[in-house]
Motif scaffolding. Structure first.
Motif, PDB file in Angstrom:
ATOM      1  N   SER A 195     -56.670 -59.218 -35.110  1.00  0.00           N
ATOM      2  CA  SER A 195     -55.982 -58.727 -36.307  1.00  0.00           C
ATOM      3  C   SER A 195     -55.572 -57.271 -36.114  1.00  0.00           C
ATOM      4  CB  SER A 195     -56.895 -58.823 -37.530  1.00  0.00           C
ATOM      5  OG  SER A 195     -57.145 -60.160 -37.878  1.00  0.00           O
ATOM      6  N   SER A 205     -51.530 -57.942 -39.863  1.00  0.00           N
ATOM      7  CA  SER A 205     -51.159 -59.195 -39.217  1.00  0.00           C
ATOM      8  C   SER A 205     -52.350 -59.720 -38.440  1.00  0.00           C
ATOM      9  CB  SER A 205     -49.967 -58.964 -38.277  1.00  0.00           C
ATOM     10  OG  SER A 205     -49.560 -60.173 -37.678  1.00  0.00           O
ATOM     11  N   THR A 227     -49.983 -67.398 -36.810  1.00  0.00           N
ATOM     12  CA  THR A 227     -49.866 -65.978 -37.124  1.00  0.00           C
ATOM     13  C   THR A 227     -49.710 -65.801 -38.632  1.00  0.00           C
ATOM     14  OG1 THR A 227     -47.464 -65.995 -36.829  1.00  0.00           O
ATOM     15  CG2 THR A 227     -48.803 -65.403 -34.918  1.00  0.00           C
ATOM     16  N   ASP A 228     -50.129 -64.656 -39.121  1.00  0.00           N
ATOM     17  CA  ASP A 228     -49.976 -64.326 -40.540  1.00  0.00           C
ATOM     18  C   ASP A 228     -49.600 -62.858 -40.666  1.00  0.00           C
ATOM     19  OD1 ASP A 228     -52.392 -66.601 -40.705  1.00  0.00           O
ATOM     20  OD2 ASP A 228     -50.948 -66.675 -42.360  1.00  0.00           O
ATOM     21  N   TYR A 229     -48.911 -62.557 -41.767  1.00  0.00           N
ATOM     22  CA  TYR A 229     -48.443 -61.193 -41.984  1.00  0.00           C
ATOM     23  C   TYR A 229     -48.640 -60.787 -43.443  1.00  0.00           C
ATOM     24  CZ  TYR A 229     -46.043 -61.987 -37.560  1.00  0.00           C
ATOM     25  OH  TYR A 229     -45.760 -62.276 -36.247  1.00  0.00           O
ATOM     26  N   LYS A 288     -43.577 -58.574 -43.437  1.00  0.00           N
ATOM     27  CA  LYS A 288     -42.940 -59.834 -43.045  1.00  0.00           C
ATOM     28  C   LYS A 288     -41.465 -59.618 -42.741  1.00  0.00           C
ATOM     29  CE  LYS A 288     -45.835 -63.320 -45.294  1.00  0.00           C
ATOM     30  NZ  LYS A 288     -45.956 -64.262 -46.432  1.00  0.00           N
ATOM     31  N   THR A 307     -43.844 -58.345 -35.673  1.00  0.00           N
ATOM     32  CA  THR A 307     -44.167 -59.582 -34.967  1.00  0.00           C
ATOM     33  C   THR A 307     -45.414 -59.366 -34.116  1.00  0.00           C
ATOM     34  OG1 THR A 307     -41.830 -60.196 -34.854  1.00  0.00           O
ATOM     35  CG2 THR A 307     -43.344 -61.353 -33.386  1.00  0.00           C
ATOM     36  N   LEU A 322     -48.101 -55.735 -31.180  1.00  0.00           N
ATOM     37  CA  LEU A 322     -47.517 -55.710 -32.519  1.00  0.00           C
ATOM     38  C   LEU A 322     -46.167 -55.016 -32.396  1.00  0.00           C
ATOM     39  CD1 LEU A 322     -48.017 -56.459 -35.509  1.00  0.00           C
ATOM     40  CD2 LEU A 322     -48.729 -54.076 -35.847  1.00  0.00           C
ATOM     41  N   CYS A 360     -58.292 -63.280 -40.345  1.00  0.00           N
ATOM     42  CA  CYS A 360     -57.457 -62.338 -41.087  1.00  0.00           C
ATOM     43  C   CYS A 360     -58.288 -61.537 -42.083  1.00  0.00           C
ATOM     44  CB  CYS A 360     -56.337 -63.064 -41.810  1.00  0.00           C
ATOM     45  SG  CYS A 360     -55.242 -63.992 -40.742  1.00  0.00           S
TER      46      CYS A 360
END
Length: 126
Positions: A35, A49, A58-60, A65, A69, A81, A109
């Protein structure tokens, strides 16, 4: 000694880009979800992220967002990142952190991480 090291921070103008790297020494990142967090002056640390062990999930945070990336190259033992369209409000110290067994998926996360880096400063200013 097990540690995470962030790099790639610096000063960039609004609208610019930076790529942060998170490298591990003393252990293999393959077994860890990673993370990215950030902490701006006078504010609490916040999640930015996260990425699963394989990189398939993946999460943001809503605030990044479409601009940031996250990716990983397990062969290089590094997580990246990519930050585009940077805004002054992205200014912060950025930290990477790792969550392994047990329960790495549910912790991936969260703030419940096993290892933390010392951070790299990103300043977005004209």
């Amino acid at each position: 000694q097990l540690q995470l090291v962030e790099s790639g921070g610096g000063l960039v103008q609004p609208g610019g880009s930076l790529r942060l790297s998170c490298s591990a020494s003393g252990f293999t990142l393959d077994y860890y979800a990673i993370s990215w967090f950030r902490q701006a002056p006078g504010k609490e640390r916040e999640g930015v992220s996260c990425i699963s062990r394989s990189g398939g999930s993946t999460d943001y945070a809503d605030s990044v967002k479409g601009r940031f990336t996250i990716s990983r190259d397990n062969a290089k033992n590094t997580v990246f990142l990519q930050m585009n369209s940077l805004k002054p409000e992205d200014t912060a110290v950025y930290y990477c952190a790792a969550a392994g067994e047990p329960s790495w998926w549910s912790r991936r996360c969260s703030y419940d991480m096993d290892y933390w880096g010392k951070g790299t400063l990103v300043t977005v200013s004209s």
